[in-house]
Motif scaffolding. Structure first.
Motif, PDB file in Angstrom:
ATOM      1  N   VAL A 207      22.883  32.563  -6.220  1.00 55.15           N
ATOM      2  CA  VAL A 207      22.218  31.804  -7.210  1.00 55.15           C
ATOM      3  C   VAL A 207      20.670  31.787  -7.197  1.00 55.15           C
ATOM      4  O   VAL A 207      20.014  31.566  -5.989  1.00 55.15           O
ATOM      5  CB  VAL A 207      22.581  30.376  -6.999  1.00 55.15           C
ATOM      6  CG1 VAL A 207      21.707  29.653  -8.229  1.00 55.15           C
ATOM      7  CG2 VAL A 207      24.242  30.156  -7.040  1.00 55.15           C
TER       8      VAL A 207
ATOM      9  N   LYS B 273      27.023  26.376 -11.788  1.00 49.93           N
ATOM     10  CA  LYS B 273      26.365  27.617 -11.217  1.00 49.93           C
ATOM     11  C   LYS B 273      26.984  27.617  -9.914  1.00 49.93           C
ATOM     12  O   LYS B 273      27.336  28.645  -9.524  1.00 49.93           O
ATOM     13  CB  LYS B 273      24.799  27.144 -11.183  1.00 49.93           C
ATOM     14  CG  LYS B 273      24.194  27.291 -12.504  1.00 49.93           C
ATOM     15  CD  LYS B 273      24.332  28.814 -13.076  1.00 49.93           C
ATOM     16  CE  LYS B 273      23.489  28.915 -14.221  1.00 49.93           C
ATOM     17  NZ  LYS B 273      23.358  30.302 -14.792  1.00 49.93           N
TER      18      LYS B 273
ATOM     19  N   THR C  18      19.216  25.332  -4.918  1.00 49.34           N
ATOM     20  CA  THR C  18      20.221  26.688  -4.506  1.00 49.34           C
ATOM     21  C   THR C  18      20.978  26.714  -3.186  1.00 49.34           C
ATOM     22  O   THR C  18      22.033  26.907  -3.019  1.00 49.34           O
ATOM     23  CB  THR C  18      19.516  28.069  -4.916  1.00 49.34           C
ATOM     24  OG1 THR C  18      18.522  28.279  -3.898  1.00 49.34           O
ATOM     25  CG2 THR C  18      18.957  27.937  -6.320  1.00 49.34           C
TER      26      THR C  18
END
Length: 476
Positions: free
Chosen positions: A191, A212, A232
């Motif tokens: 990511v 995501k 992330t």
């Protein structure tokens, strides 16, 4: 999933286009009874429908809400929002909904005698396509059979079912695709970054981030995250991965253990080395990355991390990055005119991408504007104000950017072009040229979508490039 299980199965494909047509064709070829439903009933849709019907596939145009009778599975194209009435009807009937990525994953081992290719997967708000293409270039340099596929515009179904065999696939996945793909388990995944985008589709930032984060689920070797973007790393912590899968960070600074980073202009690896506490492996020079803008170096580090997770040698990372050339309209230099550089980053369609682009140059005459998609520009202007020589604004939502400039950069001269026709771009370039001084950069980084003025960001970038070439010819 064996091909026999599809014979006679009633499948509804939601949507035509680059993923719906291959899905319908593949399923029909497997013996499924396929019906395609599509909201649109325009000339293009009718032509596509005629081609499918000629193959024996039923198509219903202008009817994307009704669940066809006896449907056992829906395969949807990525753009269809989760709140569609069709999906509510499917949930009520207990019908599963897959995306084309889910379908490709389920079919990846259906070819007798073929070992399924490993998936190295990439998502993020910005930089996905560049990173995936860099990764494919590195894998090719290592002598591996590979392709860049997925949201990049190349069907994953074609890759897993086509005649050509691959060792490993570089897979770009959008948040839309990940939403409808609960099963894929990548060898390694990254990511790149997280910033507000497509919130109208997902409903909230939390839902967008969660989709995501699906890319990390079940990873076997590495979860690659951005050390400069804690969100992330949070997704890595939340993921359920295979035992032994490692968290690998990338940073534009000196890397710590289990990271890739930059030291004295060298991309280095402290993750995939024997003694990562005390040793680092040189991979490439910053100069090997084209263009060497900070956010593009971050893309290169993410691509290198995934390649190294797959066992690619350092020399292939260097050779692959040297061979890579970015797609058009991504921080692409058009020309130097009278000592001023003109850069086309029409692909910067949101504030996060524009921020990265603005961080690469100084001083800047900024051409911006278009469709804001609900974005706020205060943070972007605040962070970039010191780099701005001037701004030229175009497009439907330019007022939002003008107001942010007035609040956070009142000393920056602003030209507000009150027009949304395509002729605004030559006018914007002329105004930018008037404001720029030798050594400046005129940067098209709109921070907005293009559809108020242009068909897509490509056409917007082409209009900018042509206007710059016309300017150069006049001053030659």
């Amino acid at each position: 999933m064996s091909t026999e299980q599809w014979r006679g199965k009633r499948v509804t494909v939601a949507g035509l286009g680059v993923s719906g047509i291959p899905a319908a064709t593949v399923l029909h070829g497997l013996g499924a009874l396929v019906t395609v439903v599509n909201d649109g009933d325009d000339e293009r849709s009718r032509a596509q429908a005629a081609e499918l019907e000629a193959r024996g596939i039923a198509v219903r145009l202008g009817d994307g809400a009704t669940l066809p009778e006896a449907t056992e599975l829906i395969v949807t194209t990525p753009g269809w929002q989760p709140d569609k009435p069709l999906f509510a009807a499917a949930a009520e009937a207990g019908v599963e909904i897959w995306g084309d990525v889910e379908l490709a994953w389920r079919l990846r081992d259906s070819r007798p005698g073929r070992t399924p290719a490993a998936w190295l997967a990439v998502t993020g708000t910005n930089g996905k396509t560049t990173t995936v293409r860099m990764l494919a270039s590195i894998l090719e340099a290592a002598g591996l059979r590979t392709a860049a596929v997925g949201n990049i515009g190349v069907s994953l179904l074609d890759a897993v079912l086509g005649e050509e065999e691959y060792d490993v696939l570089a897979v770009e996945l959008s948040s839309y695709q990940l939403h409808w793909a609960p099963s894929p388990r990548a060898h390694s995944a990254a990511v790149l970054n997280l910033a507000p985008d497509h919130l109208d589709w997902h409903g909230s930032m939390a839902a967008y981030a969660a989709d995501k984060g699906r890319i990390y689920e079940g990873n076997t070797v590495a979860c690659v995250y951005n050390a400069a973007d804690p969100a992330t790393e949070d997704l890595v912590r939340e993921a359920d991965v295979e035992e032994g899968c490692r968290a690998i960070g990338f940073t534009l600074g000196a890397p710590g253990p289990s990271q890739l980073g930059v030291v004295d202009g060298i991309l280095v690896d402290r993750a995939f080395v024997e003694n990562r506490q005390s040793h680092a492996q040189e991979l490439a020079e910053v100069a090997d990355v084209s263009p060497p803008a900070p956010h593009n170096i971050a893309n290169a580090l993410a691509a290198a991390a995934l390649a190294r997770a797959y066992g690619v040698p350092p020399a292939a990372v260097r050779d692959g990055l040297r061979a890579f050339r970015p797609d058009p309209h991504r921080i692409e230099k058009v020309a130097d005119v009278a000592g001023v550089a003109y850069i086309d980053d029409s692909k910067a369609t949101n504030t996060h991408a524009a921020e990265a682009s603005l961080a690469a140059y100084d001083p800047i005459v900024w051409i911006a504007g278009g469709l804001a998609k609900g974005a706020s520009f205060d943070d972007l202007v605040q962070k970039s104000a010191k780099r701005l020589r001037a701004a030229v604004l175009i497009g439907a939502d330019r007022e939002l950017i003008r107001e942010a400039l007035a609040r956070h950069a009142p000393e920056v001269p602003v030209v507000d072009l009150d027009r949304t026709d395509t002729g605004a771009m030559p006018a914007a370039v002329r105004e930018a040229a008037r404001l720029a001084r030798p050594g400046d950069t005129v940067l098209l980084a709109p921070a907005c979508a293009s559809m108020d003025m242009f068909v897509n960001y490509n056409k917007r970038g082409e209009a900018f490039a042509q206007a710059v070439r016309d300017l150069a010819n006049e001053r030659a």
